[in-house]
Structure formats: C-alpha cells, structure tokens
Write an enzyme that holds these catalytic residues in place. Sequence first.
Site, mmCIF file in Angstrom:
data_model
loop_
_atom_site.group_PDB
_atom_site.id
_atom_site.type_symbol
_atom_site.label_atom_id
_atom_site.label_comp_id
_atom_site.label_asym_id
_atom_site.label_seq_id
_atom_site.Cartn_x
_atom_site.Cartn_y
_atom_site.Cartn_z
ATOM 1 N N HIS A 164 10.253 -23.130 4.072
ATOM 2 C CA HIS A 164 11.706 -23.121 3.537
ATOM 3 C C HIS A 164 12.707 -23.778 3.943
ATOM 4 O O HIS A 164 13.829 -24.136 3.584
ATOM 5 C CB HIS A 164 12.089 -21.263 3.851
ATOM 6 C CG HIS A 164 12.175 -21.408 5.548
ATOM 7 N ND1 HIS A 164 11.234 -20.918 6.384
ATOM 8 C CD2 HIS A 164 13.595 -21.631 6.398
ATOM 9 C CE1 HIS A 164 11.909 -20.818 7.561
ATOM 10 N NE2 HIS A 164 13.109 -21.245 7.384
ATOM 11 N N LYS A 174 12.848 -22.528 21.664
ATOM 12 C CA LYS A 174 13.244 -21.111 21.650
ATOM 13 C C LYS A 174 13.974 -20.822 22.925
ATOM 14 O O LYS A 174 13.831 -21.518 23.941
ATOM 15 C CB LYS A 174 12.178 -20.146 21.483
ATOM 16 C CG LYS A 174 11.223 -20.417 20.168
ATOM 17 C CD LYS A 174 10.859 -19.024 19.474
ATOM 18 C CE LYS A 174 10.338 -19.293 18.291
ATOM 19 N NZ LYS A 174 11.557 -19.463 17.198
ATOM 20 N N LYS A 217 3.978 -19.415 4.882
ATOM 21 C CA LYS A 217 3.372 -19.963 6.109
ATOM 22 C C LYS A 217 2.969 -18.742 6.986
ATOM 23 O O LYS A 217 3.441 -17.570 6.840
ATOM 24 C CB LYS A 217 4.203 -20.935 6.648
ATOM 25 C CG LYS A 217 5.555 -20.323 7.573
ATOM 26 C CD LYS A 217 5.755 -21.196 8.648
ATOM 27 C CE LYS A 217 6.694 -20.600 9.582
ATOM 28 N NZ LYS A 217 7.124 -21.294 10.758
ATOM 29 N N GLU A 231 16.691 -23.457 19.010
ATOM 30 C CA GLU A 231 17.103 -22.133 18.526
ATOM 31 C C GLU A 231 17.319 -21.274 19.725
ATOM 32 O O GLU A 231 16.951 -21.492 20.752
ATOM 33 C CB GLU A 231 15.823 -21.275 18.039
ATOM 34 C CG GLU A 231 15.154 -22.003 16.575
ATOM 35 C CD GLU A 231 13.945 -21.326 16.215
ATOM 36 O OE1 GLU A 231 14.081 -20.520 15.184
ATOM 37 O OE2 GLU A 231 12.935 -21.349 16.893
ATOM 38 N N LYS A 254 16.450 -26.084 2.243
ATOM 39 C CA LYS A 254 17.829 -26.088 2.831
ATOM 40 C C LYS A 254 18.684 -27.092 2.197
ATOM 41 O O LYS A 254 18.005 -28.062 2.000
ATOM 42 C CB LYS A 254 17.790 -26.403 4.188
ATOM 43 C CG LYS A 254 17.418 -25.101 5.105
ATOM 44 C CD LYS A 254 17.375 -25.305 6.598
ATOM 45 C CE LYS A 254 16.732 -24.332 7.395
ATOM 46 N NZ LYS A 254 17.587 -23.226 7.447
ATOM 47 N N ARG A 304 0.819 -1.241 0.021
ATOM 48 C CA ARG A 304 0.191 -0.049 0.151
ATOM 49 C C ARG A 304 0.706 1.381 -0.099
ATOM 50 O O ARG A 304 0.228 2.400 -0.479
ATOM 51 C CB ARG A 304 -0.961 0.025 1.330
ATOM 52 C CG ARG A 304 -2.034 -0.844 1.340
ATOM 53 C CD ARG A 304 -2.776 -1.119 2.670
ATOM 54 N NE ARG A 304 -1.814 -1.716 3.595
ATOM 55 C CZ ARG A 304 -1.985 -1.640 4.743
ATOM 56 N NH1 ARG A 304 -3.407 -1.603 5.116
ATOM 57 N NH2 ARG A 304 -1.240 -2.125 5.696
ATOM 58 N N HIS A 334 7.699 -27.597 9.777
ATOM 59 C CA HIS A 334 9.065 -28.130 9.438
ATOM 60 C C HIS A 334 9.663 -29.194 10.052
ATOM 61 O O HIS A 334 10.242 -30.076 9.278
ATOM 62 C CB HIS A 334 10.000 -26.851 10.241
ATOM 63 C CG HIS A 334 9.876 -25.477 10.032
ATOM 64 N ND1 HIS A 334 9.483 -25.123 8.502
ATOM 65 C CD2 HIS A 334 9.933 -24.332 10.439
ATOM 66 C CE1 HIS A 334 9.533 -23.715 8.478
ATOM 67 N NE2 HIS A 334 9.578 -23.403 9.672
HETATM 68 P P1 NAP Z 1 5.290 -7.543 7.640
HETATM 69 O O1 NAP Z 1 6.703 -6.970 7.944
HETATM 70 O O2 NAP Z 1 4.054 -7.255 8.287
HETATM 71 O O3 NAP Z 1 4.846 -6.896 6.091
HETATM 72 C C1 NAP Z 1 3.519 -7.080 5.479
HETATM 73 C C2 NAP Z 1 3.376 -6.621 3.967
HETATM 74 O O4 NAP Z 1 2.245 -6.538 3.578
HETATM 75 C C3 NAP Z 1 3.993 -5.068 4.108
HETATM 76 O O5 NAP Z 1 4.652 -4.841 2.629
HETATM 77 C C4 NAP Z 1 2.687 -4.186 3.882
HETATM 78 O O6 NAP Z 1 2.740 -3.043 3.175
HETATM 79 C C5 NAP Z 1 1.818 -5.162 2.857
HETATM 80 N N1 NAP Z 1 0.665 -5.049 3.226
HETATM 81 C C6 NAP Z 1 -0.296 -5.264 4.450
HETATM 82 N N2 NAP Z 1 -1.596 -5.135 4.080
HETATM 83 C C7 NAP Z 1 -1.736 -4.790 2.886
HETATM 84 C C8 NAP Z 1 -2.719 -4.533 1.949
HETATM 85 N N3 NAP Z 1 -4.117 -4.586 2.513
HETATM 86 N N4 NAP Z 1 -2.562 -4.284 0.677
HETATM 87 C C9 NAP Z 1 -1.210 -4.530 0.023
HETATM 88 N N5 NAP Z 1 -0.139 -4.772 0.976
HETATM 89 C C10 NAP Z 1 -0.431 -4.990 2.141
HETATM 90 O O7 NAP Z 1 5.067 -9.078 7.390
HETATM 91 P P2 NAP Z 1 6.440 -10.151 6.847
HETATM 92 O O8 NAP Z 1 7.162 -10.377 8.120
HETATM 93 O O9 NAP Z 1 7.129 -9.536 5.717
HETATM 94 O O10 NAP Z 1 5.557 -11.520 6.659
HETATM 95 C C11 NAP Z 1 4.841 -11.482 5.544
HETATM 96 C C12 NAP Z 1 4.022 -13.007 5.193
HETATM 97 O O11 NAP Z 1 5.436 -13.898 5.569
HETATM 98 C C13 NAP Z 1 3.186 -13.329 6.582
HETATM 99 O O12 NAP Z 1 2.413 -14.245 6.098
HETATM 100 C C14 NAP Z 1 4.357 -14.171 7.411
HETATM 101 O O13 NAP Z 1 3.597 -15.087 8.386
HETATM 102 C C15 NAP Z 1 5.059 -14.808 6.447
HETATM 103 N N6 NAP Z 1 6.389 -15.145 7.186
HETATM 104 C C16 NAP Z 1 7.260 -14.229 7.436
HETATM 105 C C17 NAP Z 1 8.684 -14.649 7.859
HETATM 106 C C18 NAP Z 1 9.491 -13.588 8.239
HETATM 107 O O14 NAP Z 1 10.679 -13.874 8.756
HETATM 108 N N7 NAP Z 1 9.072 -12.313 8.329
HETATM 109 C C19 NAP Z 1 9.007 -16.023 8.075
HETATM 110 C C20 NAP Z 1 8.076 -16.942 7.609
HETATM 111 C C21 NAP Z 1 6.699 -16.577 7.086
HETATM 112 P P3 NAP Z 1 2.079 -1.693 3.393
HETATM 113 O O15 NAP Z 1 1.645 -1.596 4.902
HETATM 114 O O16 NAP Z 1 2.635 -0.597 2.973
HETATM 115 O O17 NAP Z 1 0.526 -2.287 2.603
#
Ligand code: NAP
Length: 484
Positions: free
Chosen positions: A178, A331, A148, A216, A182, A51, A240
Amino acid sequence: MVSRVIPVEPFDLVVFGGTGDLAQRKILPALFRRFCGGQWPEDVLVLGAARKKLDDDGYRALVAGWLKEHAPDRSADCAALDRFLSRVGYVPVEAQGDEGWPELAARLSRDRVRAFYFSVGPRLFGALAERIEAHGMASDKTRIVVEKPFGHDLESARALNATLAGHFRERQIYRIDHYLGKETVQNLMAVRFGNMLFEPLWNSQYVDHIQITVAETVGVDGRESYYDRAGAMRDMVQNHLMQLLCLIAMEPPAKFDPDAVRDEKLKVIRALDPVLPHHIVRGQYVGVDGQPGYREVVGNPRSSTESYIALRAHISNWRWAGTPFYLRTGKRLVARSSVINVMFKDAPHSIFGADAGRHANVLSIRLQPNEGITLKVTIKEPGQGGMRLVDVPLDMSFAEALGPENQVSPDAYERLIMDVVRGNQTLFMRGDEVEAAWAWTDPIIAGWESSGDVPKPYDCGSTGPGDAELLMKRDGRNWQGIKP
Ligand code: NAP
C-alpha cells in the site's frame, strides 16, 4: 485546482475476508470513497465473502457501521450510503472447502472485469486461487489482489508465486504494497522525472548519501503473534522501505508503464550489495513510565525479534557506487514520520572562507504526515557584517500548494483498487521483484539467527537505540531528526 476523476468500467469485486480487519478499515471505506467520488458506473457489484453466516442485509448492516466509523465524512450523506450499500452483497464461503462457491459463481456477471481481493491469511491464497479457477470464475478479465506478507522468505515467496502462476498469469496478479499507492510515493517519480532540476544531480557525484526513515509511534498491539514471527525486517524493510529505495534509486524508465517501471526497480534490488553485519542495528523497545515494552506486549519474555532496524545499504551500479543509503524504521518511536532525505555534497570550494560556514543542500520528501517537499538552500545570514551563510528551507506542503479541494489525498487503497479495475499494474509488485527483495533480506536474517543476535533495547518514545546514531557517526554523518 480540481482533481479529475476518470470513471472506470463496470466491475465485480469479491473481497475474501470481507468481515476482517483490513476489509473493515481499509477496503470497504476505500470503495465507498471512490463511489462517492463519482468514479463508479451504476452497475458495480461488491461481494464480501468469509465463513461467517450472513445474508446480504446482515452484511450491509455491518458495512454501514464500518463506514460510519472509518469514513465518517462521507457516510454522513445517507443517500450516498444507501446507494452504495445497494451494490453490496455477501456470500458465505469456506476457502478450503466446497461451501459457497457455486453460489458465489452464480452472483457474478459474465464478461466484465472481475477482481478477487485475497484479504485473508496467506495460507489460504492457494486454496482461493484453485477454487476460483475450478468454479469457472477465472476469465481473461479476472484479476486477483494479494495482500502482504507475500511469503516470509525467498523459498515461501517462490512457492506462493508458483502456486498462483498455476492458475493465473502474471498480468492478472496484483501484489499490493500500500506504500506504492500513497500520493507522495508516486510523487517521488513525478519529482524525479517531471523536473529538469534534480535528475542531473541525482548520482554519487553530487549526492553524499540518502536517508530513508519510516518512524511509527504505534507498537505491535493487535498483531502480536504475526509480528513476533516477522519483525521489522520482514514487516517493513523487505517491502515498504525497499520500494522507496527502488523509486529513489532507479534509472528513468522509458515510460510510465508497468513493466518499464518494475524492470528498473528490479535492477536496483539486484544491484544491492549484501549488508555487512556491522552496518545493521537491530532494536527492541522497552517500556518506560509504566508502558509495556515489546516483550510484554507480545507475551514472549525471551523474544529476540526486532521492532527497529537501521542499516546502511550500497547499490553497486554506475550511478550510485560509493553513495550509502541509510534505512531505518521502528515502532514506538518519538514521532510518526516517513521521510526521504537526499543529502547533497558540500560545494567543492567555499569562496567565502572557513568562517562563513558551509551548508550542504538537503532535499526532504515527506510521505507522512504533511506530505510535501522541503529543499534546504544556503543564503547569506541577514543583517550580519561580512559573509556568514545560513540554511533556509524552501518548503512546500502539497495540501497547501494544491488548494483546498486537494487537502485530503486519497487513501492508498482507493488508488490501488481502482488501478486493479483499470488493469494497471504499475504500482504493484511483480513476482520477480518480491523474490529479489527476499533474496537480499534472507541472508541478513539467517546471519542473526545463526549468531543468536539480540536486539539492542531502546525506550518507548525515543529515536531508537543509540547504536543507530553510532552507525551514522562512524561515517561522519548524522540522521536528520524525526520530527515530533
Ligand atoms: P483478519 O481480521 O483475521 O480477517 C481474516 C478474514 O478471513 C476474516 O474475514 C475471516 O472471516 C476470513 N477467513 C478466515 N479463514 C477463512 C476461511 N477458511 N474461509 C473463508 N474466509 C476465511 O485479518 P486482516 O487483518 O483483515 O488481514 C487480512 C490479510 O491482509 C492478511 O493477509 C494480512 O496479513 C493482510 N494485511 C492486513 C493489514 C491490516 O491492517 N489488517 C495490513 C496489511 C496486510 P471468517 O472467520 O468469518 O471466515
């Protein structure tokens, strides 16, 4: 040995959630590394979408900063960084509204592989799938990548599968775990099915038990609210550890092909017995030496969410009947270590007499750190009179064995994203696999909820709750150490 790079065909990749944490730390650095590794053709397009109001240049500036932080080795090459950034753009998009969709569709090329990476919260998956189709972006060459957690129980996973199936065929849906990307996890299959040495012994006749540990040192900082709703069972075991269990226990697939591999994994999950309550230990870390404990970190003084699990599982099939699989993950433990230990039975009879000592063989497959394999074998203790036996490790670190060019394994995301582009689903979870995994974990979680189970406390920096040791001791066994 120099690794071979197999170039992929031109593609467009849209990262929904292109400004988020995962995109910054994993997805864009992985793309950049594959670009530097020469795996990309010239005309690839990567579009971030979220967004936040940004134009292409504004996004490129952000991406440059992330790559300097998360791929410092590669981004020092300014020419490579500039060439990569010239292929990157951005479109502001509202996943649940109309904004940005026509502009996004206009940026994509016709008739080439198109991957949409759903790096956003799961509640947006359905809205994204619907709009991709509604705006004419879903072709036969379209793939979606789903992060996930894939649901939080069987019912929600089924609903999500049904929603995605309303817009895409199963062969277009890439559910990422992921762990499967690995190198060493893939090596599990290479070790088992590429050697004659192990597979004949890989059954309950020769294997006493198997231990799978994912320890971890990190806590839940930064993911407090998600984690307090999920816990270790949903966050780690259902995906995992189950995947590792499947790869260790499955029958040899006829070929290394997506459905052949996933059919075999599914059979393992379906053959898992329900876990008995006294075969599970839940733990929650408490702070020591002024460090905050789990409840302080998540800001929930009454939280009964587990940050640690140890359990004993049984697979009721011909190969594994009677061989327990012990799984544990937690953890804030003493060390970061992911390892699978295949504990073989003692030799049936010692010709050296009781005083010589007896040692069973152990095959340890280290996933991290220091990926490699160790096989403990028994030899004569050197220099002693008589015959006393001692264990020695046959140790192979993959990085050392494969030479300096292979010291750095590609990050799991590099491999997996390139597999999406190539259209290879072998290392991605199929919908029925995910549902079967939830069908096994749901009753366990429901049992805790109905009984008001409270996790056992364990100290930060320890090996977990004492009851996890008892789980093993009761069976006359011991956990292999978590190496600091
Ligand atoms: P995050 O940091 O909260 O990022 C969310 C992203 O979605 C931001 O770019 C946000 O940008 C965008 N977004 C939110 N609402 C939106 C909307 N209505 N329309 C369009 N874009 C929108 O989350 P994240 O940690 O990157 O995780 C993303 C996904 O990966 C999740 O499902 C999480 O469970 C999974 N995941 C993450 C990790 C990790 O290490 N981070 C690991 C495994 C899985 P704006 O606010 O600008 O829209």
